[in-house]
Each structure stands twice: as C-alpha cells, then as structure tokens.
Write a protein that holds these residues in place. Structure first.
Motif, PDB file in Angstrom:
ATOM      1  N   MET A   1       0.903  -1.237   0.124  1.00 37.68           N
ATOM      2  CA  MET A   1       0.173  -0.137   0.032  1.00 37.68           C
ATOM      3  C   MET A   1       0.820   1.363  -0.060  1.00 37.68           C
ATOM      4  O   MET A   1       0.720   2.286  -0.833  1.00 37.68           O
ATOM      5  CB  MET A   1      -0.990  -0.203   1.287  1.00 37.68           C
ATOM      6  N   VAL A   2       1.866   1.144   0.728  1.00 39.36           N
ATOM      7  CA  VAL A   2       2.923   2.328   0.857  1.00 39.36           C
ATOM      8  C   VAL A   2       3.356   2.521  -0.369  1.00 39.36           C
ATOM      9  O   VAL A   2       3.553   3.758  -0.991  1.00 39.36           O
ATOM     10  CB  VAL A   2       3.867   2.153   2.029  1.00 39.36           C
ATOM     11  N   GLY A   3       3.843   1.405  -1.019  1.00 37.76           N
ATOM     12  CA  GLY A   3       4.426   1.503  -2.421  1.00 37.76           C
ATOM     13  C   GLY A   3       3.630   2.244  -3.296  1.00 37.76           C
ATOM     14  O   GLY A   3       3.841   3.116  -4.171  1.00 37.76           O
ATOM     15  N   MET A   4       2.553   1.461  -3.551  1.00 38.05           N
ATOM     16  CA  MET A   4       1.353   2.131  -4.483  1.00 38.05           C
ATOM     17  C   MET A   4       1.189   3.521  -3.838  1.00 38.05           C
ATOM     18  O   MET A   4       0.805   4.475  -4.923  1.00 38.05           O
ATOM     19  CB  MET A   4       0.141   1.463  -4.390  1.00 38.05           C
TER      20      MET A   4
ATOM     21  N   VAL B   1       3.123   5.873  -2.668  1.00 38.87           N
ATOM     22  CA  VAL B   1       4.429   6.546  -3.283  1.00 38.87           C
ATOM     23  C   VAL B   1       4.314   6.790  -4.617  1.00 38.87           C
ATOM     24  O   VAL B   1       4.386   7.994  -5.222  1.00 38.87           O
ATOM     25  CB  VAL B   1       5.729   5.858  -2.838  1.00 38.87           C
ATOM     26  N   VAL B   2       3.967   5.629  -5.409  1.00 37.38           N
ATOM     27  CA  VAL B   2       3.945   5.710  -6.870  1.00 37.38           C
ATOM     28  C   VAL B   2       2.771   6.637  -7.451  1.00 37.38           C
ATOM     29  O   VAL B   2       2.870   7.524  -8.212  1.00 37.38           O
ATOM     30  CB  VAL B   2       3.728   4.183  -7.354  1.00 37.38           C
ATOM     31  N   GLY B   3       1.598   6.546  -6.506  1.00 33.99           N
ATOM     32  CA  GLY B   3       0.639   7.458  -6.822  1.00 33.99           C
ATOM     33  C   GLY B   3       0.773   8.601  -6.585  1.00 33.99           C
ATOM     34  O   GLY B   3       0.527   9.606  -7.478  1.00 33.99           O
ATOM     35  N   ALA B   4       1.539   8.962  -5.548  1.00 33.60           N
ATOM     36  CA  ALA B   4       1.641  10.493  -5.280  1.00 33.60           C
ATOM     37  C   ALA B   4       2.837  11.062  -6.319  1.00 33.60           C
ATOM     38  O   ALA B   4       2.725  12.207  -6.639  1.00 33.60           O
ATOM     39  CB  ALA B   4       2.555  10.427  -3.833  1.00 33.60           C
ATOM     40  N   GLY B   5       3.647  10.110  -6.822  1.00 36.40           N
ATOM     41  CA  GLY B   5       4.490  10.342  -7.731  1.00 36.40           C
ATOM     42  C   GLY B   5       3.871  11.081  -8.876  1.00 36.40           C
ATOM     43  O   GLY B   5       4.208  12.066  -9.558  1.00 36.40           O
ATOM     44  N   LEU B   6       2.900  10.021  -9.438  1.00 33.73           N
ATOM     45  CA  LEU B   6       2.087  10.306 -10.664  1.00 33.73           C
ATOM     46  C   LEU B   6       1.334  11.704 -10.302  1.00 33.73           C
ATOM     47  O   LEU B   6       1.157  12.494 -11.234  1.00 33.73           O
ATOM     48  CB  LEU B   6       1.393   9.181 -10.888  1.00 33.73           C
ATOM     49  N   VAL B   7       0.973  11.738  -9.184  1.00 29.44           N
ATOM     50  CA  VAL B   7      -0.003  13.110  -8.902  1.00 29.44           C
ATOM     51  C   VAL B   7       0.906  14.230  -9.324  1.00 29.44           C
ATOM     52  O   VAL B   7       0.399  15.164  -9.427  1.00 29.44           O
ATOM     53  CB  VAL B   7      -0.987  12.878  -7.638  1.00 29.44           C
ATOM     54  N   ALA B   8       1.925  14.150  -8.356  1.00 29.06           N
ATOM     55  CA  ALA B   8       3.099  15.273  -8.386  1.00 29.06           C
ATOM     56  C   ALA B   8       3.324  15.615  -9.903  1.00 29.06           C
ATOM     57  O   ALA B   8       3.393  16.866 -10.354  1.00 29.06           O
ATOM     58  CB  ALA B   8       4.209  14.632  -7.694  1.00 29.06           C
ATOM     59  N   GLN B   9       3.480  14.366 -10.722  1.00 23.69           N
ATOM     60  CA  GLN B   9       3.906  14.687 -11.838  1.00 23.69           C
ATOM     61  C   GLN B   9       3.073  15.474 -12.755  1.00 23.69           C
ATOM     62  O   GLN B   9       3.196  16.357 -13.591  1.00 23.69           O
ATOM     63  CB  GLN B   9       4.560  13.597 -12.586  1.00 23.69           C
ATOM     64  N   LEU B  10       1.768  15.098 -12.489  1.00 18.69           N
ATOM     65  CA  LEU B  10       0.531  15.749 -13.284  1.00 18.69           C
ATOM     66  C   LEU B  10       0.585  17.067 -12.855  1.00 18.69           C
ATOM     67  O   LEU B  10       0.254  18.025 -13.555  1.00 18.69           O
ATOM     68  CB  LEU B  10      -0.584  14.731 -13.013  1.00 18.69           C
ATOM     69  N   ILE B  11       0.611  17.238 -11.597  1.00 22.08           N
ATOM     70  CA  ILE B  11       0.550  18.719 -11.312  1.00 22.08           C
ATOM     71  C   ILE B  11       1.423  19.348 -11.896  1.00 22.08           C
ATOM     72  O   ILE B  11       1.545  20.733 -12.262  1.00 22.08           O
ATOM     73  CB  ILE B  11       0.456  18.745  -9.448  1.00 22.08           C
TER      74      ILE B  11
ATOM     75  N   GLU C   1      13.308  16.496 -19.064  1.00 19.63           N
ATOM     76  CA  GLU C   1      13.756  16.425 -17.690  1.00 19.63           C
ATOM     77  C   GLU C   1      12.598  15.616 -17.132  1.00 19.63           C
ATOM     78  O   GLU C   1      11.448  15.685 -17.179  1.00 19.63           O
ATOM     79  CB  GLU C   1      13.484  18.043 -17.069  1.00 19.63           C
ATOM     80  N   THR C   2      13.166  14.672 -16.151  1.00 20.66           N
ATOM     81  CA  THR C   2      12.235  13.655 -15.501  1.00 20.66           C
ATOM     82  C   THR C   2      11.572  14.389 -14.429  1.00 20.66           C
ATOM     83  O   THR C   2      12.339  15.309 -13.576  1.00 20.66           O
ATOM     84  CB  THR C   2      13.131  12.510 -15.226  1.00 20.66           C
ATOM     85  N   LEU C   3      10.901  13.652 -13.631  1.00 18.59           N
ATOM     86  CA  LEU C   3      10.409  14.069 -12.241  1.00 18.59           C
ATOM     87  C   LEU C   3      11.589  14.229 -11.405  1.00 18.59           C
ATOM     88  O   LEU C   3      11.827  15.239 -10.396  1.00 18.59           O
ATOM     89  CB  LEU C   3       9.268  13.237 -11.886  1.00 18.59           C
ATOM     90  N   ALA C   4      12.413  13.346 -11.364  1.00 20.20           N
ATOM     91  CA  ALA C   4      13.503  13.164 -10.480  1.00 20.20           C
ATOM     92  C   ALA C   4      14.570  14.200 -10.736  1.00 20.20           C
ATOM     93  O   ALA C   4      15.063  14.969  -9.644  1.00 20.20           O
ATOM     94  CB  ALA C   4      14.229  11.755 -10.698  1.00 20.20           C
TER      95      ALA C   4
END
Lengths: 611, 152
Positions: free
Chosen positions: A33-36, A38-48, B135-138
């Motif tokens: 759940m934590v992994g997912m 994190v991945v989800g948060a990353g995706l959201v961050a990238q989308l933002i 540029e990647t997110l990282a």
C-alpha cells in the motif's frame, strides 16, 4: 460464512493461521500500500507539475499544436569552384544563441551576460536587458540573443565553431559559470575560404541564405535548391526518415584562381603606385567569352559584407563594378570606331588623313589630346598616336551617323552583354533617334566621349576584333552540376559586328602601335595588340579638369589570341595617362598570364623586346 | 461424470470459487501477456524511433563536420597560402624566359575539373530538445532541492 471458512481453510490446514502469520501478512499489505501510495503520489506530483509547473505553457502549446511541428527545411547551398577545382564558396556552421527562458535563474542570467560580454566583447547591459525582460508576458519562452549594429539595427548574434566550442565546454563543466538556459543552435552559413579573392564576382549571401550580386545573386535560385516543409515529430514511435530537400547545384566558374590572384596583386600594386581611387582588370578568352579573372579595387570580402551593403545603398555599382560601373571609355573606344570603318570599307589602313589639329563636327570643335596638329597620318598613325581629330573625321565624314551607330549597336554598346552576373547595367548611347542626340555626338563618340560603357561591354566589343570578328557572350559559369547530371553551357555568339579581314587589319595596326608607342605594354617573346585610353570624367559642370580614367585594352598572343585584358584605373594621381599608368599593369598581368596559360613564346618575337 | 462433478462441488463449494478465481486469473494473465506483448512491440518501436532520431541527428552532425573540414581544407590551400608556402620553401614565380616548352607527340592534356554532384542536404536540427521534454520528475526534484540549497 461457509465460503469464508472455505477460503481460509487451506491456510488453516497448513497451520499458518497464527498471530505472527497475520502480522506478517498485514506488514506485506502495508508495504504494498505504501509503495502504491508513493507511486500514486509521484504520478499526481508529475501531473501537477506538467499541468501547473514551469513548463506548463510549453506542454500546453505543444498540445495545441499536435504531436509534431511543421518545419521549413532549407537545403545546403551549392558550392562554387574555380575552373581547376579550387573551392571559392562553401558552407560552414555558425551558431545562434537561444535562451530557454524558463530554465533561467538569477545566477545564470548574470553569468550568461558576463561570460558573453567578455567572450564576444559585447555590452553586458544589453545582454542582461534581454535576459531579464519579461518575455513570458508576450508568450515567448525561447528567444534568440541579438546585438545592436549601428547601421543595420538589431542582428542575431552568430558564433563561429571555436567560440561555440568554448561555450559548450562551459555548459558541460559543473565547475564552470552557470549558463543554464543557454542553447547553441547550429545554422548553415556561407563561407569564402579565399577571403577577398574574386569577392566582386562571387557576390554575397545574407544570414537568411539569400544571394545578392555577382554569381550568388544571378544563380541564387539554382544555388539555394528548394526548401521543403516537413512535420517533425517528438514522439519516437512516430519518428520517420524525412526526405532530404532537393539540394542546390554546384557551380564551376570559368575563373582561374591563380590568374585571379595574379590579377588582383597587379591591380593592388597599381593602385598603390599610381595612388588611384579605384580600378578593375578583366581577363577574358575572346574565343568563347570565358572570363578568366575579374579583379576590382577596393576589394570585397564576402565573409564580411555588411559595410558593402551600406556602400551599395549610395552606389549600386560598388559591389560589381566590372559590370555596373559605367564610364566614358575615351581612346580605347577608338578600337570600335576604326573596326567599323575598316569593316565597312570606308577607310583602309594606309589611307592618309591630314591632321590640322582641329575639326568641327556639328558646330563643336574637336582637338587632339595634346592640342597639336600631327600633319599627314595614315590610319595606322591615327591609332598609334590616338588622334581624336582623325577618328572624328572617320566617323563623321567617312562612315556617317547611320553606319557608325549601326556598328555601335552591333558591338553591343548601350546594351546588356548578358553576362551571368547580377547587377549588370547597359551603359548609355545616344543614337540619332534619341531626342537629345546632336551631330556633335557623332564626332565625340568616335573617340569615346559622350558614350558610357562598362568594362565588360568594352572587353566584349574589343574581343570581337581579337576573335576575327566574332563576338561571344561573356560568362563566368563553366559547368553546373546538379543531382540530375552535369550541364556545360556552350559559348553564345552575340554577333559578327565586323569582317574577319577588318578585325585582322586592326589587330595588326594595334600590334604595330603597341610595339612603337606603347612599349610599356609589350611583353618579350609575345606579339600583342592593344590600345591605351585616357578618359575625362563628366560632371554636372562639364568634364573634370583634374581627374581622368586611365585604361588599356590589349590581346594576344598574335596571330591567334587566347586572352584579352582590360585595365581601368580611376583617378590616378601620379599621371593621368593610360599609356603611363595602365599599360604597365597590362604588361605585368600578361607576363604572368602567359606562364599560367602555358603559352610558349613566339620564336619570331625577340625575348628581349619587353619595354 | 457430470453428476459426479455436481456432487463434488456440492460437497466442497470453495472449489467453485477457486474455479472462478482461476478462470479470472487466467483471463488476467492472458490480458497481461497481450498487454506485455503490445508494450514490448511498442517499446521496440519507440526504441527504433529514438535510434532513428539519433541517427538523423548524427548524420546531420557528421555532414556538418564534413562541410566544416572541407572549408578548413579550402582555407589551408588558397592560392595566397600556397604562394606563401612556396616562397617559404625557396620557390619563386616562373617567368616566360625561365620555361622551356617541349612538344610531346600523343600527349593528351588532362580533362578539366568536373564538379562533384551536390550531396544530400541533411535536415539541420532546429536546436536541442527543450528541457521540458527531457527533464524527469527526479531531475526536476533534484534541481529544485539544489536550488533551495543554493547549489546550481
């Protein structure tokens, strides 16, 4: 409940239903759940970030424009060679400096401005102003750095590969100044390896790749090829091999770089020794109209053409004077007059004219260059001593206006020669049909006054005499190499203004006069023919009392000439006379020309003849 | 046989659940295999596309280098430089009186220079790709962290 028990029963059967086992499973579930998360948060961050981050406008613009962009692709400009393969015009790479505005930060703004101002000796304030300007407010996120030119306004800064290399090293080195946001964009640029050599023939190419003047201007459409529009994609799976745009043709000129070099050196030395203001020398093969050399002073370096654009605004003939700078030719024009008279049968070489030193044509008195009376003279003497009175008599009383101007028209006077150089002008000739023509024009035109020609017109007309009466069109391109094949233009015969006999007679007359009166033009071991010219310069208040245009036209080796040379010096200071300042230049050029053209000396002409 | 199966399922209903789960998983695996294959093909296509873009850029760069080298060679062999070089080696321009011409029967002078046909013009890249696409997110996170730390 049954089904639940049923599901768990295999585990229970295995004896794993302990508290520790449950804890372990829960731990695993949490980890996933934590992994997912994190991945989800990353995706959201990238989308933002994509939606609202600094590059959001770039993505937005891309989304609006689709997955690719239409680009106009311009092919490489064709190369220009001399007749032996020496590269005269090629392409190099220059670099524009572009700035990705969103990539800039305070440090990089300051350091880009600082580095560039030191490296390129540009005002730092100007660079900093461009880097700090709010381009985003205008919807621009990528700009090209420019510099201020006092005459031409703002121009994009272009870097040569060496400077670009230094900047690229800076960009790659983490310890170097921060240049983030700076991008070097390559662009093709015209390069002339020989600098000023043949610069007036080649013409110029501007930063947009458009050719002007000379060969670059005349053959611009051919050299530049055809640009095409391609859709450039940024998505790798959609990438495809784009077709190359149809390339521009390669040109081989009739110019011989070695002869051009020799001619330019001779002209430069002549300008220095005579303190003349300007000058031109043309070397042509009279048999086919091929221009072997065409030198002009002041020299033009097409690599640094900007000052010439300013000069050309005031004087259109500045860049290609050999085809555009018209002048009153003076006594060299007597070649045309005498050739016409001999061809029509109006006079013979040994006909005698008694020179009293004065003749009136149309009520205007005409005198000789020395205001003297030369007594009885044959036509050979008239040409040898360059007697204005005699030639005015020939034109007005032996030939007549109709015949004289008919011949001038046949010789192409007042018309374009059709040479393949941009910017040619036609010169000026008033014929009896012209409303301002008067009978006195007939007398003055006979010795080259009141008529304007360009050096190329004069050499074309004189070449008809050198080439047994056949006048060929001058040209500078010998071969055109395109992807479809090679094309070699054939010599074009413009006409036969005079008979071969008349051409032969006049050549012999001029050979005699060169050996007698113009020994400064003679070359040991070679029989040459030639005529000097000293032309007054017309102004708004009549002819200039001080300055002249000194010239010489000569050809050889006789009896079958393979070269003809025109020398023109504007406003020489040391002496006004063509025989004094222009004839030695002809001699110097021909001395080198016979070696470069591998012309053996004539055994009948003594090797110690040269004057 | 069918009767026996029905009997067996009635006695152990979890088997029905297991069968359903198995079928679902089988479908899922099949879907994953198809998706994986699709992804693999697409990845290869994308990779080929990237290679193509890279090769195009490399070709343009090589053509540019070739042109620049040709220009440098021309710079080094101009008539003026060759004359200077010859003079430094002790040569001087020949005059007509220095030369002797010999007639050689059957000598055919070399054919004049023929221009090479123009080579294909590579597409000139209009600048490197904007960092927006590379540029990647990282990378971005790292850049932001470094920026906050005051490091470039």
């Amino acid at each position: 409940m049954n089904s639940r028990r049923g599901v768990l029963s295999p585990s229970a059967a295995l004896g794993t239903g302990s508290v520790e086992g449950h804890g372990f499973r829960r731990g695993r579930v949490y980890s996933v759940m934590v992994g997912m998360a994190v991945v989800g948060a990353g995706l959201v961050a990238q989308l933002i970030r994509v939606q609202f981050g600094p590059y959001a406008p770039v993505f937005d613009a891309r989304a609006r424009a689709g997955n690719g962009r239409l680009e106009r692709v311009v092919p490489e400009r064709g190369l220009i060679f001399d007749r032996d393969g020496t590269l005269l015009a090629t392409n190099g790479t220059m670099y524009y400096m572009e700035i990705e505005i969103r990539q800039l930060n305070e440090t990089s703004r300051r350091e880009i401005a600082s580095v560039l101002s030191k490296l390129l000796v540009l005002p730092m304030d100007d660079l900093l102003a461009q880097l700090t300007y709010d381009w985003a407010a205008e919807g621009q996120y990528r700009i090209r750095l420019t510099r201020e030119d006092p005459r031409l306004g703002r121009l994009p800064i272009r870097l040569d590969p060496t400077v670009a290399g230094v900047l690229r090293d800076f960009l790659a080195d983490p310890l170097a100044p921060d240049l983030s946001g700076l991008d070097l964009v390559p662009t093709s640029s015209r390069h002339y390896p020989n600098g000023t050599l043949a610069g007036h023939i080649l013409g110029i190419v501007n930063q947009e790749g458009e050719g002007f003047f000379g060969v670059e201007g005349y053959y611009d459409d051919w050299l530049s090829g055809k640009s095409i529009t391609v859709e450039r994609t940024f998505i790798p799976p959609d990438a495809r091999l784009e077709p190359d745009p149809p390339a521009g043709v390669n040109l081989v000129l009739t110019i011989d770089a070695d002869i051009q070099e020799v001619t330019e050196i001779a002209l430069r030395e002549a300008i220095q020794s005579t303190e003349a203001e300007a000058g031109q020398i043309i070397v042509m093969d009279p048999r086919n109209g091929e221009i072997l050399a065409m030198a002009a002073w002041p020299t033009l370096d097409p690599n640094n053409y900007e000052p010439w654009l300013v000069k050309a605004k005031d004087d259109q003939s500045a860049i290609t004077p050999a085809v555009a700078a018209q002048y009153e030719p003076g006594s060299t024009f007597k070649i045309v007059t005498m050739a016409s008279a001999l061809s029509s049968g109006a006079v013979q070489p040994n006909d005698v004219f008694v020179d009293t030193g004065l003749i009136e044509v149309g009520g205007v008195p005409i005198r000789n260059w020395d205001y003297g009376a030369w007594g009885p003279q044959t036509m050979i003497g008239c040409m040898r001593y360059s007697l204005n009175v005699c030639l005015a008599w020939v034109a007005s009383q032996k030939l007549g206006a109709s015949s004289f101007y008919g011949y001038l028209t046949e010789f192409g006077v007042g018309q374009l020669s059709g040479i393949d150089l941009a910017g040619e002008v036609a010169g000026q000739l008033r014929t009896p049909r012209h409303p301002e023509w008067t009978e006195s024009d007939l007398g003055t035109n006979a010795f080259g006054q009141g008529v304007s020609v360009t050096p190329i017109q004069l050499i074309t007309a004189a070449a008809a005499v050198a080439n047994k009466g056949v006048m060929t069109q001058p040209h500078v391109v010998r071969e055109i190499a395109s992807p479809q094949g090679t094309y070699r233009p054939k010599p074009v015969v413009l006409g036969r203004p005079v008979t071969p006999e008349a051409a032969h007679m006049l050549t012999q007359m001029l050979a005699e006069s060169l050996e007698g009166e113009t020994r400064k033009a003679a070359v040991a071991g070679y029989q040459l023919a030639g005529k000097t010219g000293t032309a007054q310069i017309p102004g708004e208040r009549g002819y200039d009392p001080k300055w002249t245009i000194a010239s010489f036209v000569g050809w050889g080796p006789l009896p079958d000439p393979v070269f003809i040379v025109v020398v023109r010096l504007d406003k020489p200071t040391t002496s006004p006379w063509g025989s004094v300042v222009a004839a030695p230049v002809f001699q110097e050029v021909v001395e080198r020309l016979v070696v470069l053209l591998q012309l053996p000396p004539n055994p009948a002409v003594p090797m110690a003849l040269g004057g | 046989m069918r009767k026996a199966h029905r009997q067996a399922f009635r006695q152990a209903p979890w088997r029905i659940l297991q069968q359903t789960t198995s079928n679902t998983l089988l479908g899922l695996v099949a879907l994953l295999v198809i998706a994986g294959m699709y992804l693999a093909v697409n990845a290869r296509l994308a990779d080929a596309g990237r290679v193509l873009l890279g090769l195009e850029a490399q070709r343009a760069d090589l053509m540019r280098q070739s042109t620049n080298l040709g220009a440098q060679l021309a710079d080094l062999t101009t008539p003026q430089r060759m004359m200077e070089r010859a003079a430094s080696l002790g040569f001087q321009p020949a005059h007509a009186k220095d030369l002797e011409y010999v007639v050689i029967d059957g000598y055919v002078p070399p054919r004049g220079f023929d221009a090479p046909p123009p080579i294909g013009s590579p597409v000139m890249p209009s600048g490197s790709l904007s960092p927006a696409y590379t540029e990647t997110l990282a990378d971005w996170t790292l850049r932001m962290v470094e920026l906050l730390r005051g490091v470039r």
